[in-house]
Every structure is written in structure tokens, then in C-alpha cells.
Design a protein around this motif. Structure first.
Motif, mmCIF file in Angstrom:
data_model
loop_
_atom_site.group_PDB
_atom_site.id
_atom_site.type_symbol
_atom_site.label_atom_id
_atom_site.label_comp_id
_atom_site.label_asym_id
_atom_site.label_seq_id
_atom_site.Cartn_x
_atom_site.Cartn_y
_atom_site.Cartn_z
ATOM 1 N N GLY A 103 9.862 6.560 2.958
ATOM 2 C CA GLY A 103 8.845 8.140 2.712
ATOM 3 C C GLY A 103 8.644 8.067 2.633
ATOM 4 N N VAL A 104 7.287 7.655 3.254
ATOM 5 C CA VAL A 104 6.070 8.446 3.150
ATOM 6 C C VAL A 104 5.466 7.923 4.220
ATOM 7 N N SER A 105 4.453 9.013 4.485
ATOM 8 C CA SER A 105 4.109 9.026 5.267
ATOM 9 C C SER A 105 1.984 8.290 5.977
ATOM 10 N N GLU A 106 2.090 7.404 6.856
ATOM 11 C CA GLU A 106 0.238 7.483 6.702
ATOM 12 C C GLU A 106 -1.173 7.614 6.106
ATOM 13 N N ALA A 107 -0.745 8.912 6.186
ATOM 14 C CA ALA A 107 -1.781 10.444 5.532
ATOM 15 C C ALA A 107 -1.694 10.048 4.277
ATOM 16 N N ILE A 108 -0.436 9.867 3.543
ATOM 17 C CA ILE A 108 -0.572 9.995 2.343
ATOM 18 C C ILE A 108 -0.667 8.886 1.574
ATOM 19 N N VAL A 109 -0.511 7.136 2.504
ATOM 20 C CA VAL A 109 -0.581 6.314 1.993
ATOM 21 C C VAL A 109 -2.867 6.102 1.908
ATOM 22 N N ASN A 110 -3.045 6.490 2.902
ATOM 23 C CA ASN A 110 -4.404 6.477 3.494
ATOM 24 C C ASN A 110 -4.959 7.313 2.417
ATOM 25 N N SER A 111 -4.381 8.284 2.341
ATOM 26 C CA SER A 111 -5.253 9.581 1.366
ATOM 27 C C SER A 111 -5.684 10.531 1.980
ATOM 28 N N MET A 113 3.658 2.913 -17.707
ATOM 29 C CA MET A 113 5.355 3.204 -17.717
ATOM 30 C C MET A 113 5.579 3.703 -16.211
ATOM 31 N N LEU A 114 5.135 4.341 -16.378
ATOM 32 C CA LEU A 114 6.084 5.075 -14.606
ATOM 33 C C LEU A 114 5.521 5.076 -13.790
ATOM 34 N N TYR A 115 4.454 4.523 -13.353
ATOM 35 C CA TYR A 115 4.165 3.358 -12.447
ATOM 36 C C TYR A 115 4.773 1.896 -11.951
ATOM 37 N N LYS A 116 5.291 1.428 -13.424
ATOM 38 C CA LYS A 116 5.630 0.261 -13.461
ATOM 39 C C LYS A 116 7.223 0.548 -13.049
ATOM 40 N N LEU A 117 7.932 0.872 -13.671
ATOM 41 C CA LEU A 117 9.884 1.542 -13.447
ATOM 42 C C LEU A 117 9.496 2.183 -11.561
ATOM 43 N N ILE A 118 8.356 2.980 -11.389
ATOM 44 C CA ILE A 118 8.798 3.325 -10.034
ATOM 45 C C ILE A 118 8.277 2.258 -8.654
ATOM 46 N N THR A 119 7.320 1.075 -9.116
ATOM 47 C CA THR A 119 7.682 0.245 -8.455
ATOM 48 C C THR A 119 8.746 -0.668 -8.450
ATOM 49 N N HIS A 120 8.954 -0.861 -9.323
ATOM 50 C CA HIS A 120 10.835 -1.874 -9.113
ATOM 51 C C HIS A 120 11.736 -0.883 -8.440
ATOM 52 N N TYR A 121 11.499 0.245 -8.510
ATOM 53 C CA TYR A 121 12.726 1.361 -8.135
ATOM 54 C C TYR A 121 12.378 0.598 -6.363
ATOM 55 N N TYR A 122 11.093 0.751 -5.994
ATOM 56 C CA TYR A 122 11.052 0.995 -4.307
ATOM 57 C C TYR A 122 11.004 -0.785 -4.079
ATOM 58 N N ALA A 138 2.444 18.434 0.491
ATOM 59 C CA ALA A 138 3.486 19.487 -0.250
ATOM 60 C C ALA A 138 4.733 19.033 0.123
ATOM 61 N N ALA A 139 4.816 18.096 1.779
ATOM 62 C CA ALA A 139 6.142 17.614 2.541
ATOM 63 C C ALA A 139 6.731 16.380 1.588
ATOM 64 N N PHE A 140 5.149 15.682 1.300
ATOM 65 C CA PHE A 140 5.553 14.398 -0.148
ATOM 66 C C PHE A 140 5.987 14.874 -1.022
ATOM 67 N N TYR A 141 5.852 15.490 -1.657
ATOM 68 C CA TYR A 141 6.247 16.095 -2.692
ATOM 69 C C TYR A 141 7.889 16.345 -2.649
ATOM 70 N N SER A 156 0.828 -1.528 -0.186
ATOM 71 C CA SER A 156 0.293 -0.118 0.516
ATOM 72 C C SER A 156 0.769 1.519 0.313
ATOM 73 N N ALA A 157 1.974 1.460 0.565
ATOM 74 C CA ALA A 157 2.757 2.736 0.831
ATOM 75 C C ALA A 157 3.388 2.486 -1.114
ATOM 76 N N VAL A 158 4.096 1.571 -1.145
ATOM 77 C CA VAL A 158 4.905 2.021 -2.251
ATOM 78 C C VAL A 158 3.685 2.037 -3.698
ATOM 79 N N ASP A 159 2.087 1.255 -3.628
ATOM 80 C CA ASP A 159 1.921 2.300 -4.336
ATOM 81 C C ASP A 159 1.178 3.037 -4.180
ATOM 82 N N ALA A 160 0.906 3.610 -2.748
ATOM 83 C CA ALA A 160 1.006 5.561 -2.770
ATOM 84 C C ALA A 160 1.968 6.534 -3.712
#
Length: 416
Positions: free
Chosen positions: A278-286, A97-106, A294-297, A48-52
Motif C-alpha cells: 500500500g505504498v507508491s514508489e514516490a513515497i519510497v524514494n521521497s 517503539m512505533l518504528y519497530k511495531l509497524i515494521t513487525h506489522y508489515y 495526501a493519498a498515502f496519508y 525500503s518500502a516498509v522503512d518508508a
């Protein structure tokens, strides 16, 4: 006519490497990649964190731009823009394409994509790769190649200059990002917690009491008595909730209190995984607010944007093309998640200074553009610096001119 496999479609146009690479050796020590076997993606917290991160970063828009020496910026090749923004290859969209690349990245701390070129050497497609093994090799001339091995046993040898390579935790190896070994303890804790919850639920429902016989009975009779007791009194259809037994049996209920994992312990494991990514729970659960976004960005999306921009630029263009201002820029609409009050205040401050066009202001407000909306509106309270200097010099000269004029008038009066 036989079918062409996806493997042949992707690598069929790849230029065969020089014959000298057959005698290549692995450079350095340990410069080979193998997909991490930790199976982190099967963990719900990690996935869920990588997906976010991936679904937000996949909103980035890749563009070919040309920057001139006078800082003017022009749109580049429309074909490259179509590949980067709409359809990088026949099998996926730019978002995919970007989703797949970034998923592999993490997942692996290394993400690979192959840039397929046509007969003229122009970019034709971009294919994300998911190898199980990658080996880096160099020929006698020092040209670097990558030998990819895929899950079906197929392999290919490609020039590294044609490979988009994103690296995370880039420290211990000269070419590759370090594996996710540091994450294993947190994933094991999360797995143990899940297994503990399941086991506690099962144990709480498995044994409710002991039916003790006060008289001797054979094992077959004991089993029959137990089965009849469970069927008659412990079944959900027994609405009365009362059991009747004779003097030969005694039922002893057990007060099973299933073990429950402390909520703070569960949250601590979550935080370990989120902090690693490098992600917060607020970003994961929207549930994030403007400041959290802004901090996540700034901490996650912006570094990915920079890494993608630099890697695509240096692999897609040669030195001469880059010298003439050709580059790839991946950008994201940072302001789309800000509040309407912030957007309005920004437009109110920026438009009088001529920093925004009408259409840019409408885009910030998620409104459609209008005809002739590329013009800038500027307040008369703001003038060009050169104009302001001319104005100030003119005012400085004005008193001297007036003084001279008044002096001439006075002299004429005296002469009279």
C-alpha cells in the motif's frame, strides 16, 4: 550482585497468571503465531518500502486525552503522555517503539507489545516484542493468555489484556493476521532478477575469447600458453590493445552480450511489492508531491493511527475509565508536507471563522508559538448562530414598531 537481563527487566514485574491456566488448551484451531520464514526483510525493495511506511508512521504522537460529553477535550495523565511521546521503555524512544511495531506489522502481519504496569496497576512502560512463536490459550474462566517463545528459547505467559496486538490481513484466523504467503511469488521474482543480473555480469567478464592451437601440444603446455596470453594481452595493464601470436595459435574473440533484464519487467515486480504494502514508489524514494502524500496519508498512515488509538485505548483503560472519556489518540501532522500556498490559503479561510488560534496557525507554518497565542481571531462578518437569529428577529420587529409609531403620530395629527 548479578546482572539483570533484559528479559528479566521486562517480564520480572509481570503478574503470574492464575494457576488454572496450567490446564489451558489452545482455543480453536491454528491460533498460534510463528515468524514468517520468507525472509522478506532481506529484499531491498521490500525493506525500503516498509522503512518508508515505518519512518513516516513513527512520527505519530500518542496522547492520553479525556473527552467530555459537551465535546470538550482535556489533556490526560502526563505520565502516560511521557511514556507514549518520549520514552516508552529504558531501551528506546517513542519513535523507535512505533518504528519497530509497524515494521513487525508489515513483516509478520502481527505486531505485539507488552504493557508493563507498576504496583498500583498504572502504566510503567511499553515493550515491543519479537517472538518466534506465540500460542493463545484460555483458562477455565475464559481469560485469554499468550505464551511467547523468543529466539533464545526463553518463554513467558502473559494475559492477552496486557498485550498490544496489531493485525494486518485479518481474515482467516480468529485472533491472528494471515501470513504473507501471497507475497512469496513477487519476492522470488525480485530475487531471481537480482541473481540474473549478477550472473550476467559475471558471465560477460569471464570468457572473452578462445585461443586455439593449430599444433598439437600437451595439456601442461596449453595451460602455460593460455596463462601467458592472458597475462600479456588481456590484462588491464596492456594499454596497447594489440596481441602478437605465432602461427601455432589462433585467437578467436567472443562477442558476449550479457543478458539484461527488461526495465518494464523490473518495474512490474517493484509495483507488485509496493501495491501489496500500500505504498507508491514516490513515497519510497521521497519524490512525492502534495497529492501523492495526501493519498498515502489517507490510505496508509491514517488507518495505522486509528488502529493504534483503538488498541491502546481498549487495552490501557477498563470499561469504566472509557465511559468517563479516557482514550489514547495517535495523531500525525498531516499538513507538514503540504505546500506553503496550501497552508496560507487554509489559514486565510479558517482564521476569519475562528477555527484556528494564532499559535495553531503558526504551527501550521512551522513557526514558533507566541505569548497569548491561544486566542482566536474572528471576523465580524461571522457571528454566532444564536446571535444571528436574535439579530434577524430584532429586524423583523423593527418595522412593526416603526409602523405603530407612525400610526400614533398620524392619529394625533388628525385629532388636531
Amino acid at each position: 550482585m548479578g546482572r539483570i537481563s533484559i528479559f528479566q527487566r521486562i517480564f520480572g514485574k509481570a503478574k503470574p497468571p492464575e494457576s488454572g491456566v496450567a490446564r489451558a488448551e489452545i482455543i480453536g484451531g491454528g491460533n498460534s503465531f510463528a515468524a514468517w520464514s520468507g525472509d522478506a526483510y532481506s529484499n531491498d525493495i521490500y525493506r525500503s518500502a516498509v522503512d518508508a511506511i515505518a519512518r513516516n508512521a513513527a512520527k505519530m504522537k500518542g496522547s492520553h486525552i479525556i473527552k467530555y460529553r459537551n465535546h470538550e477535550r482535556a489533556e490526560g495523565d502526563c505520565r502516560i503522555n511521557r511514556i507514549l511521546q518520549i520514552e516508552p521503555n529504558p531501551y528506546m524512544s517513542a519513535f523507535d517503539m512505533l518504528y519497530k511495531l509497524i515494521t513487525h506489522y508489515y513483516l509478520y502481519n502481527n505486531a505485539f507489545a507488552y504493557m508493563q504496569r507498576d504496583e498500583r496497576g498504572q502504566l510503567a512502560a511499553v515493550f515491543p516484542l519479537n517472538p518466534v512463536h506465540a500460542e493463545f490459550m484460555s483458562d477455565a474462566g475464559g481469560v485469554l493468555y499468550v505464551r511467547f517463545i523468543f529466539s533464545g528459547g526463553k518463554e513467558t505467559l502473559l494475559p492477552y489484556s496486557e498485550i498490544i496486538h496489531l493485525r494486518r490481513n485479518f481474515n482467516g484466523n480468529d485472533i491472528l493476521g494471515d501470513p504473507n504467503d501471497a507475497l512469496s511469488p513477487a519476492l522470488q521474482l525480485a530475487h531471481t532478477q537480482n541473481e540474473g543480473i549478477i550472473s550476467a555480469i559475471k558471465s560477460g567478464a569471464s570468457l572473452r575469447g578462445i585461443l586455439r592451437r593449430t599444433q598439437i601440444a600437451s595439456p601442461e603446455m596449453l595451460k602455460q600458453i593460455k596463462d601467458n596470453f592472458v597475462k600479456d594481452y588481456l590484462d588491464v595493464t596492456n594499454n596497447g590493445g594489440v596481441a602478437a601470436i605465432d602461427s601455432g595459435s589462433e585467437y578467436i574473440p567472443l562477442d558476449n552480450k550479457p543478458y539484461s533484464i527488461d526495465e518494464k519487467q523490473m518495474q512490474a515486480v517493484k509495483d507488485k511489492i509496493y501495491n501489496y504494502l500500500g505504498v507508491s514508489e514516490a513515497i519510497v524514494n521521497s519524490s512525492y508531491n502534495e497529492d501523492q502524500w495526501a493519498a498515502f496519508y489517507e490510505s496508509t498512515i491514517e488507518p495505522l493511527s486509528l488502529q493504534l488509538s483503538l488498541e491502546f485505548t481498549r487495552k490501557l483503560f477498563n470499561d469504566r475509565e472509557r465511559a468517563f472519556g479516557n482514550s489514547i489518540m495517535f495523531e500525525s501532522g498531516r499538513l507538514q508536507f503540504t505546500s506553503n500556498a496550501t497552508k496560507i490559503n487554509m489559514i486565510r479561510e479558517f482564521m476569519p471563522m475562528g477555527l484556528l488560534t494564532v499559535n495553531q496557525a503558526l504551527e501550521i507554518l512551522n513557526l514558533p508559538s507566541v505569548e497569548n497565542g491561544d486566542r482566536r481571531i474572528q471576523s465580524l462578518n461571522y457571528v454566532d448562530a444564536d446571535k444571528a437569529e436574535e439579530y434577524q428577529l430584532a429586524r423583523a420587529k423593527a418595522p412593526a414598531v416603526l409602523s405603530a409609531a407612525s400610526g400614533e403620530g398620524k392619529g394625533a395629527a388628525d385629532n388636531e
